[in-house]
Write an enzyme that holds these catalytic residues in place. Structure first.
Site, PDB file in Angstrom:
ATOM      1  N   HIS A   1      -4.614   3.573  -5.783  1.00  0.00           N
ATOM      2  CA  HIS A   1      -4.766   4.926  -5.586  1.00  0.00           C
ATOM      3  C   HIS A   1      -4.994   6.074  -6.166  1.00  0.00           C
ATOM      4  O   HIS A   1      -5.266   7.256  -6.091  1.00  0.00           O
ATOM      5  CB  HIS A   1      -3.461   5.401  -4.559  1.00  0.00           C
ATOM      6  CG  HIS A   1      -3.411   4.348  -3.224  1.00  0.00           C
ATOM      7  ND1 HIS A   1      -4.172   4.176  -2.464  1.00  0.00           N
ATOM      8  CD2 HIS A   1      -2.034   3.700  -2.946  1.00  0.00           C
ATOM      9  CE1 HIS A   1      -3.667   3.227  -1.593  1.00  0.00           C
ATOM     10  NE2 HIS A   1      -2.478   2.813  -1.761  1.00  0.00           N
TER      11      HIS A   1
ATOM     12  N   HIS B   1      -3.882  -1.263   1.812  1.00  0.00           N
ATOM     13  CA  HIS B   1      -4.662   0.160   1.834  1.00  0.00           C
ATOM     14  C   HIS B   1      -5.727   0.146   1.217  1.00  0.00           C
ATOM     15  O   HIS B   1      -6.250  -0.669   0.308  1.00  0.00           O
ATOM     16  CB  HIS B   1      -3.285   1.077   1.234  1.00  0.00           C
ATOM     17  CG  HIS B   1      -1.937   0.748   1.678  1.00  0.00           C
ATOM     18  ND1 HIS B   1      -1.174  -0.092   1.345  1.00  0.00           N
ATOM     19  CD2 HIS B   1      -1.582   1.283   2.975  1.00  0.00           C
ATOM     20  CE1 HIS B   1      -0.036   0.086   2.024  1.00  0.00           C
ATOM     21  NE2 HIS B   1      -0.142   0.753   3.001  1.00  0.00           N
TER      22      HIS B   1
ATOM     23  N   ASP C   1      -5.482  -5.446  -1.222  1.00  0.00           N
ATOM     24  CA  ASP C   1      -4.419  -4.612  -0.759  1.00  0.00           C
ATOM     25  C   ASP C   1      -4.573  -4.127   0.703  1.00  0.00           C
ATOM     26  O   ASP C   1      -5.776  -3.749   0.887  1.00  0.00           O
ATOM     27  CB  ASP C   1      -4.175  -3.526  -1.816  1.00  0.00           C
ATOM     28  CG  ASP C   1      -2.819  -2.782  -1.546  1.00  0.00           C
ATOM     29  OD1 ASP C   1      -1.830  -3.004  -2.365  1.00  0.00           O
ATOM     30  OD2 ASP C   1      -2.977  -2.028  -0.550  1.00  0.00           O
TER      31      ASP C   1
ATOM     32  N   ASP D   1       0.352  -6.443   0.291  1.00  0.00           N
ATOM     33  CA  ASP D   1       1.076  -6.098   1.557  1.00  0.00           C
ATOM     34  C   ASP D   1       0.085  -6.240   2.947  1.00  0.00           C
ATOM     35  O   ASP D   1       0.504  -5.501   3.866  1.00  0.00           O
ATOM     36  CB  ASP D   1       1.433  -4.492   1.330  1.00  0.00           C
ATOM     37  CG  ASP D   1      -0.108  -3.882   0.593  1.00  0.00           C
ATOM     38  OD1 ASP D   1      -1.075  -4.427   0.418  1.00  0.00           O
ATOM     39  OD2 ASP D   1       0.149  -2.787   0.080  1.00  0.00           O
TER      40      ASP D   1
HETATM   41 ZN    ZN Z   1      -0.941  -1.149  -0.765  1.00  0.00          ZN
END
Ligand code: ZN
Length: 342
Positions: free
Chosen positions: A158, A195, A193, A282
């Site tokens: 991120h 996200h 991931d 995740d």
């Molecule tokens: Zn994540």
């Protein structure tokens, strides 16, 4: 398969962040890395510490002024706000017009986008050695390793060129991918991931030599990272070199593997010389931040399909939180990847 980790990465220990109107326990805890480290040792992986490659490989993908801000930020915050205050920015420049202020509180808002990257006394050391771990892993691949794994923490995908975001300070996967371009002309970075890899998208958006693809639920609703929509395909020299494969929230393991195949087909068309994987766990059904439902056998299958690209590969740890199956998921992926690449 070579594995790298530095114990100084455990020093970043944020207690609290703000989410949905409340202060709550921070999920990105040192224990995550301890669980992964202990699993690796139990499976017979030899864990080596990275060498110090300095700041240049980090500044190659991040704004050098952002990198230079971080080492003393916590101490300056404590000098201003006292030792008990939470080192979290409370003001931001919006669209970033204007200039970096000199005041520490204003600077924190300038270089950090949200409340999820609290600074602690050892945050700089942890982020620095997390990046060095990724660089060492890229070095191993540059030296001929078929596969190497960076146990990075704090995670990185991120983090944008100019700012910390979403638990992340330095974009370890982009740093590794850029490092690989010193030898490999074309590199692919795939982000599994759960996200969106919004930081990687930001950093790589105008690059044509690094193909980036990310699998994630629609960022319009889960959770809002602003980037990662299907129509974001790159710009300039990077036009066509970014791919966002969207998942339904609650997607099954079969749905995820099908999305992975879409990404792998696009990587095949790009014809890279090396691969970086932003490896989050995740996507697990029981992850505290769960949005889809992948189980250990699904992570093993992901490893098989990624290894079947038959590319020199740097695996870079991203998310995956303190759910009951974290070690099982990591074990399934990493032992399968090891078997498939030796
Ligand atoms: Zn994540």
């Amino acid at each position: 398969m070579k594995v790298f980790f530095d114990e100084r990465q455990l020093g970043h220990a944020p207690d609290t962040y703000f989410r949905r109107g409340a202060a709550m326990p921070h999920p990105e805890q040192p224990q995550r890395a301890e669980i992964l480290r202990d699993m690796l040792a139990g499976e017979g992986f030899a864990i080596a510490a990275p060498r110090d490659h300095g700041l240049d490989p980090i500044k190659a993908v991040h704004n050098p002024d952002y990198v230079d801000f971080l080492p003393h930020a916590h101490a300056r915050f404590v000098a201003s706000a006292g030792p008990d205050a939470l080192a979290i920015p409370t003001m931001h420049p919006g669209l970033r017009r204007g200039k970096e202020p000199r005041d520490i509180h204003g600077q924190m808002g300038w270089w950090m986008t949200d409340t999820s990257t609290p600074l602690t006394e050892n945050t700089w050391d942890a982020a620095y050695w997390s990046a060095q771990t990724a660089i060492e892993t890229a070095e191993a691949v540059l030296s001929g390793a078929r596969a190497a794994y960076a146990l990075c923490r704090p995670p990185g995908h991120h983090a944008m060129r100019d700012c910390a975001n979403g638990f992340c300070f330095f974009n370890n996967a982009c740093i590794a991918a850029h490092h690989l371009t010193s030898k490999f002309k074309r590199v692919a970075l795939i982000d599994v991931d759960v996200h969106t890899g919004n930081g990687s998208l930001d950093i790589l958006y105008e690059r044509g030599d690094i193909f980036f693809c990310s699998l994630h639920p629609d960022p319009a609703t889960y959770p809002t990272f602003y980037l990662g929509h299907a129509d974001e395909t790159g710009e300039g020299a990077g036009l066509g070199a970014s791919l966002n494969v969207l998942l339904e929230q609650g997607a099954s393991q079969d749905d995820v593997l099908s999305a992975l195949d879409t990404a792998l087909a696009a990587i095949g068309e790009f014809a890279p010389d090396a691969l970086v994987v932003s490896l989050g766990f995740d996507m697990a059904a029981d992850d505290p931040l769960a949005a889809v439902a992948v189980y250990p056998d699904g992570f093993a299958e992901m490893a098989r399909r990624l290894a079947a690209l038959n590319l020199p590969t740097a695996l870079v740890q991203e998310g995956g939180y303190l759910g009951p199956s974290l070690a099982d998921n990591a074990r399934a992926f990493l032992t399968t990847f090891r078997e498939a690449t030796t």
